[in-house]
Design an enzyme around this catalytic site. Structure first.
Site, PDB file in Angstrom:
ATOM      1  N   ASP A 126      -0.455  83.990  54.740  1.00 39.52           N
ATOM      2  CA  ASP A 126       0.130  83.028  53.579  1.00 39.52           C
ATOM      3  C   ASP A 126       1.595  83.230  53.885  1.00 39.52           C
ATOM      4  O   ASP A 126       2.126  84.127  54.496  1.00 39.52           O
ATOM      5  CB  ASP A 126      -0.261  83.665  52.168  1.00 39.52           C
ATOM      6  N   GLU A 128       5.666  82.183  52.382  1.00 39.56           N
ATOM      7  CA  GLU A 128       6.626  81.353  51.394  1.00 39.56           C
ATOM      8  C   GLU A 128       7.545  80.734  51.868  1.00 39.56           C
ATOM      9  O   GLU A 128       8.073  81.378  52.938  1.00 39.56           O
ATOM     10  CB  GLU A 128       6.909  82.588  50.263  1.00 39.56           C
ATOM     11  N   HIS A 265       1.760  83.545  44.524  1.00 36.52           N
ATOM     12  CA  HIS A 265       3.051  83.152  45.101  1.00 36.52           C
ATOM     13  C   HIS A 265       3.848  84.160  45.522  1.00 36.52           C
ATOM     14  O   HIS A 265       5.077  83.934  45.584  1.00 36.52           O
ATOM     15  CB  HIS A 265       3.683  82.191  43.751  1.00 36.52           C
ATOM     16  N   ASP A 270      -1.257  86.625  47.850  1.00 38.17           N
ATOM     17  CA  ASP A 270      -2.019  85.619  48.211  1.00 38.17           C
ATOM     18  C   ASP A 270      -2.971  85.825  49.422  1.00 38.17           C
ATOM     19  O   ASP A 270      -4.221  85.250  49.322  1.00 38.17           O
ATOM     20  CB  ASP A 270      -0.991  84.210  48.447  1.00 38.17           C
TER      21      ASP A 270
END
Length: 296
Positions: A126, A128, A265, A270
């Site tokens: 994952d 960001e 998030h 995640d």
């Protein structure tokens, strides 16, 4: 002054570009005195031009999600396969080889005998980011969690200094600010470690079209390629579970009773949730495999 980063001409770090922009805007302000219409037109013009440039760039990325095209040369291209044994999460970084940046990632259909029996080991990933467009936005956090027979056996996670201001719109979602990434490594330092960690593993992502697009685009800019096969749990869940309210990772996790915590998030959280989601999907697919329905 963070507001200057949103004004055309002040986005670049080059001092001479900022000087030219300052002279231009000063001239426009002086024009306002004798002619308001002309002065306002001069002030607005850079925003229109740069806005059009951003839209053109965004359109180019949408047409090529994996990576930007590179021109063919007469030289023979060689693809080098990473094959590094990871002894633990604290392993020292090793330089990764330059790879072919034009490969296509194979998307796995878990509702086949071949893959149902080989998805016992995978790496959930994952990211960001500062926004939605890899051409202008950057990665600020990466997490990779390695699963084997349903258990976490290793993980790699790190913040990344994007070298640009993190917009408040992104910070509201992932709670990562400029102060959070202060002192964090650059992506060029992180990427070799990540590639060594994932090796040739199957990659698992929720909404892979976003994460894989960002990862491949920025890896290609640094001279690397990520060609691993992947599973996208988002369309997989849509095929398997048709009665969910929506298919955001938090909603899916709650419906499947994997997690009810409000810790989504952030990349590591995640990625840790994405693994069990896939395992639930595989169990469901095995139960329904006799019906022969394709999932993805």
């Amino acid at each position: 002054m963070n507001i200057l980063k949103h004004i055309p001409g002040f986005r670049s770090g080059a001092w001479w570009k900022k000087l030219i922009a300052a002279v231009y805007y000063l001239f426009s302000l002086l024009i306002l005195i004798p002619s308001i219409e002309t002065g306002l037109a001069l002030l607005i013009l850079p925003f229109i031009i740069f806005g059009l440039i951003d839209k053109i760039k965004a359109g180019q990325i949408s047409n090529n999600e994996a990576a930007p095209e590179v021109k063919q040369t007469n030289k023979q291209k060689t693809t080098v396969k990473l094959n590094v044994t990871i002894e633990g999460p604290k392993q020292q970084p090793a330089p990764a080889p330059v790879l072919n940046t034009q490969s296509v990632n194979h998307r796995i259909n878990i509702n086949t005998k071949k893959w149902l029996n080989t998805c016992n080991e995978f790496v959930a990933i994952d990211l960001e980011t500062t926004g939605l467009n890899p051409a202008i936005d950057k990665i600020v956090e990466i997490a990779a969690v390695k699963f084997k027979y349903g258990e976490i056996i290793d993980s790699y996670t790190t913040l990344i200094n994007p070298g640009i201001h993190i917009p408040s719109s992104a910070s509201k979602i992932n709670h990562i600010t400029d102060e959070t990434v202060h002192g964090a490594p650059d992506l060029s330092e992180v990427l070799p470690n990540l590639l060594n960690f994932i090796g040739d593993s199957i990659l698992v992502m929720h909404n892979a079209s976003f994460d894989l697009k960002f990862l491949k685009y920025h890896a290609a800019k640094l001279g690397y390629d990520i060609s691993n096969p992947f599973i996208d749990t988002l369309p997989t869940c849509k095929k398997l579970f048709t009665d969910f309210e929506n298919y955001q990772l938090a909603t899916v996790a709650n419906y499947l009773k994997i997690s009810t915590a409000d810790t989504f998030h952030r990349a590591c959280n995640d990625a840790e949730i994405c693994g069990p989601v896939l395992i639930k999907c595989i169990d469901t697919a095995k139960n329904e495999s006799s019906q022969g329905a394709g999932l993805i």
